[in-house]
Enzyme design. Structure first.
Site, PDB file in Angstrom:
ATOM      1  N   HIS A 137       0.871  -1.172   0.000  1.00  0.00           N
ATOM      2  CA  HIS A 137       0.000   0.000   0.000  1.00  0.00           C
ATOM      3  C   HIS A 137       0.917   1.234   0.000  1.00  0.00           C
ATOM      4  CE1 HIS A 137      -2.786   2.955   1.828  1.00  0.00           C
ATOM      5  NE2 HIS A 137      -3.771   2.136   1.491  1.00  0.00           N
ATOM      6  N   ASP A 214       3.443  -4.681   7.771  1.00  0.00           N
ATOM      7  CA  ASP A 214       2.174  -3.960   7.659  1.00  0.00           C
ATOM      8  C   ASP A 214       1.052  -4.989   7.742  1.00  0.00           C
ATOM      9  OD1 ASP A 214      -0.078  -2.577   7.024  1.00  0.00           O
ATOM     10  OD2 ASP A 214       0.651  -1.751   5.128  1.00  0.00           O
ATOM     11  N   GLN A 217      -4.125  -5.502   6.647  1.00  0.00           N
ATOM     12  CA  GLN A 217      -5.119  -6.382   6.020  1.00  0.00           C
ATOM     13  C   GLN A 217      -5.065  -7.797   6.576  1.00  0.00           C
ATOM     14  OE1 GLN A 217      -7.503  -5.405   4.149  1.00  0.00           O
ATOM     15  NE2 GLN A 217      -6.801  -3.366   3.569  1.00  0.00           N
ATOM     16  N   LYS A 240     -10.293  -1.048  10.340  1.00  0.00           N
ATOM     17  CA  LYS A 240     -10.461  -2.242   9.499  1.00  0.00           C
ATOM     18  C   LYS A 240     -10.738  -3.489  10.342  1.00  0.00           C
ATOM     19  CE  LYS A 240      -7.174  -0.517   6.059  1.00  0.00           C
ATOM     20  NZ  LYS A 240      -7.848   0.047   4.885  1.00  0.00           N
ATOM     21  N   CYS A 378      -4.653   2.453  -3.762  1.00  0.00           N
ATOM     22  CA  CYS A 378      -3.413   2.986  -3.172  1.00  0.00           C
ATOM     23  C   CYS A 378      -2.266   2.007  -3.351  1.00  0.00           C
ATOM     24  CB  CYS A 378      -3.590   3.304  -1.682  1.00  0.00           C
ATOM     25  SG  CYS A 378      -4.843   4.534  -1.379  1.00  0.00           S
TER      26      CYS A 378
HETATM   27  C1  LIG Z   1      -2.172  -2.779   3.543  1.00  0.00           C
HETATM   28  C2  LIG Z   1      -2.551  -1.443   4.089  1.00  0.00           C
HETATM   29  N1  LIG Z   1      -1.651  -0.712   4.722  1.00  0.00           N
HETATM   30  C3  LIG Z   1      -1.948   0.477   5.248  1.00  0.00           C
HETATM   31  C4  LIG Z   1      -3.204   1.016   5.128  1.00  0.00           C
HETATM   32  C5  LIG Z   1      -3.451   2.369   5.701  1.00  0.00           C
HETATM   33  O1  LIG Z   1      -4.419   2.353   6.687  1.00  0.00           O
HETATM   34  P1  LIG Z   1      -4.882   3.753   7.302  1.00  0.00           P
HETATM   35  O2  LIG Z   1      -5.389   4.552   6.145  1.00  0.00           O
HETATM   36  O3  LIG Z   1      -5.947   3.419   8.268  1.00  0.00           O
HETATM   37  O4  LIG Z   1      -3.692   4.369   7.906  1.00  0.00           O
HETATM   38  C6  LIG Z   1      -4.190   0.289   4.462  1.00  0.00           C
HETATM   39  C7  LIG Z   1      -5.562   0.802   4.297  1.00  0.00           C
HETATM   40  O5  LIG Z   1      -5.922   1.669   3.585  1.00  0.00           O
HETATM   41  C8  LIG Z   1      -3.852  -0.956   3.924  1.00  0.00           C
HETATM   42  O6  LIG Z   1      -4.760  -1.677   3.266  1.00  0.00           O
END
Ligand SMILES: Cc1ncc(COP(=O)(O)O)c(C=O)c1O
Lengths: 421, 153
Positions: A137, A214, A217, A240, A378
């Site tokens: 992401h 990370d 997910q 999430k 993203c």
């Molecule tokens: C794999 C992953 N990392 C990071 C994020 C970032 O999460 P947040 O926008 O809540 O910081 C997301 C979600 O958008 C994600 O799917």
């Protein structure tokens, strides 16, 4: 026979009654969109909230609210206990050794930026390398690029194959004497790939390199054990995992949290302040400057308690059934191409209909009440790898049903009707 | 299928999106700009040639995006060809009002050009898609103003 058929999905997933009970816990699911029952398949973007979370927020604000760590009065004590109780719930959720290693942030993005900023200040030097991957992401790419720009370090992406599989061999080649950190995802948000994270960490540790995972997910879909993984840093985001927005989590091994410089300065993160010099509090407070997202943390604790009540193993089993069924139903649609066919996937299914842009797909299925995400998710480097500008993505949670999959498949037919394909 | 959807995806729009007109580069043209919709990744380039009096003598585009953005770009290139550049800019404003549902509540359109664009009025019901319909127009405007890049954000 009929009874058997009705119950056969239950071998892997929840049975009909149990699923109905679970769905009744989520008021957001019970509504009509464009005159059709809502089919919520955008869980990877954000999940709906159980009543347990909504009510916890309400009682917390209504009865126990005050600032934390600052008062001797009763409400401040209650609020502090609730906030620290949430930290303990998160600790158990990740099986972290201690609560001091759990830092609350505003989301996963801030958790990653926190580590990136501390590495920039305290670790990285010119010529150093950070290993990332094509599955990331943007929030696990851009903070490292910024840190690299400022320090003269470089970010090297591990490639993937055409199924969306993380290439361990190529990863091994990228690890070298200049690698200071590996920052990779546990599960791809765009195509669902589950990376071989334990092996990734083991290989990095062989070279003495720490790993940030990370887990944004992964946390909604599977049980996580940071000790078994031996992760140095593990991040996820509250909204999430059925909690409120505005709260994220960083797990960091104590040795790293002691070694890294503070992230932001302010109240709560100090031991003693004077203009001659300031000493900092110990983790986690060292990294939690200012009034934290108190109620959001408490809400996250309630969400985790709720999910634990169902059990992550059963969540995973139900979702595996949903993913298999969705893959089967969507594969049967002419001109539909699934993007990402890794051997291990979380319940995230990305696809394109030939000749139809994902945005048009999203708009049309919305009119059947079906909420999916369309776009680049993203994850533009990943989209570039597959040579697509965007995909449509259905992402499941434990409250989704086979009927939801059927509704998605049916709604895709109306896309084909409109576009005549 | 709902009426809103039917109105959005009219046959004319589907036809333009499947078979976009003036889908090519104009070599050596000075009035060009790149447009992007960062939200959805739609991107296109607009190419315009003008004569000495500021009249648009040719208009073309290349890019990729959803049916709405492609159809809108295709129709725009057909309509602005032969227009004075000030007229094209004014038309952009009218078109903007049309898809935003702003301006006069029921815009009655006597001009031929605006009439043709009426088929895109269906996006009014889809606020998230308005930017798809206006991307080509923003980019055309940027090309005329001498800006290299347009964004819908
Ligand atoms: C794999 C992953 N990392 C990071 C994020 C970032 O999460 P947040 O926008 O809540 O910081 C997301 C979600 O958008 C994600 O799917």
């Amino acid at each position: 026979m009929a009874a058997l058929e009705k119950h056969s999905p239950a071998r892997n997933g929840f049975d009909t009654d149990e699923l109905a009970r679970i769905r009744a816990d989520f008021p957001g699911l019970d509504q009509a969109v464009h005159g059709k029952p809502l089919v919520y398949l955008d869980n990877a973007a954000s999940a709906q909230k159980p009543r347990a979370v909504i009510e916890r927020l309400s009682t917390f604000y209504g009865h126990d609210y005050a600032n934390v760590h600052r008062g001797v009065h009763t409400l401040s004590q209650r609020a502090t206990e609730a906030y620290e109780g949430a930290r303990e719930s998160v600790r158990r959720f990740l099986n972290a050794p201690t609560g001091e290693e759990i830092i609350f942030t505003k989301n996963a993005t801030e958790a990653i930026n926190l580590v990136a900023s501390c590495f920039r200040e305290g670790v990285l030097e010119a010529g150093d390398e950070i290993v990332s991957s094509l599955l990331e992401h943007h929030s696990n790419i851009v903070p490292w690029q910024l840190a690299a720009e400022r320090t003269g370090a470089r970010v090297l992406p591990v490639p993937i194959d055409d199924n969306g599989e993380f290439l361990l061999d190529r990863y091994r080649e990228l690890l070298g004497p200049k690698t200071r950190l590996v920052a990779v995802t546990h599960v791809s948000n765009a195509i669902g790939t589950v990376t071989p994270i334990a092996e990734i960490i083991r290989l990095a540790h062989e070279q003495g390199v720490p790993v940030l995972v990370d887990g944004s997910q992964a946390a909604p879909h599977m049980a996580i054990d940071v000790q078994a993984l031996d992760a140095d840093f593990y991040v996820f985001t509250g909204h999430k995992v059925f909690g409120p927005s505005g709260i994220g989590v960083l797990f960091g091994k104590r040795e790293w949290l002691d070694r890294l410089p503070p992230y932001q300065g302010g109240g709560d993160m100090i031991e003693r302040v004077s203009f001659a010099g300031t000493t900092f509090a110990k983790p986690p407070h060292k990294f939690e400057a200012g009034t934290p997202p108190i109620a959001q943390a408490v809400g996250l604790g309630a969400a985790i308690d709720y999910v634990n009540g169902i059990g992550m193993a059963r969540v995973a089993a139900h979702e595996a059934m949903l993913l298999a069924y969705a893959t089967e139903r969507l594969s049967a649609i002419n001109s539909l191409e699934i993007v990402g066919r890794a051997s291990r996937k979380a319940a995230i299914l990305s696809f394109n209909l030939m000749g139809v842009h994902a945005h048009d797909v999203g708009t049309i299925v919305d009119h059947s009440g079906v909420a999916i995400r369309v776009g680049h998710h993203c994850a533009q480097p990943l989209m570039d790898h597959f040579d697509v500008a965007s995909t449509a993505r259905a992402s499941f949670a434990f409250y989704n049903s086979r009927e939801d999959v059927d509704a998605l498949a049916d709604s895709l037919k109306s896309v084909q009707e409109i576009f005549g394909r | 299928m709902s009426d809103d959807l039917r109105e959005l995806y009219q046959e004319v729009i589907l036809d333009h999106s499947r078979d976009p007109r003036n889908f090519r580069e104009l070599p050596d043209c000075v009035h060009t700009a790149h447009g992007e919709n960062p939200l959805c990744g739609d991107r296109l380039d607009i190419y315009l040639t003008l004569d000495g009096d500021g009249k648009i003598t040719d208009a073309a585009f290349k890019g990729r995006g959803c049916a709405i953005s492609m159809a809108s770009a295709s129709m725009m290139t057909e309509i602005i060809r032969g227009l004075d550049m000030e007229k094209a800019k004014a038309l952009f404003e009218r078109f903007h009002d049309l898809v935003m549902g702003s301006g006069e509540a029921d815009i009655s359109l006597d001009e031929d050009d605006l009439d043709k664009l009426q088929v895109l009025a269906g996006v009014r019901q889809f606020p998230m898609r308005v930017k798809c319909a206006t991307l080509a127009w923003h980019t055309m405007n940027a090309a005329l103003e001498g800006d290299a890049v347009a964004s819908t954000e």
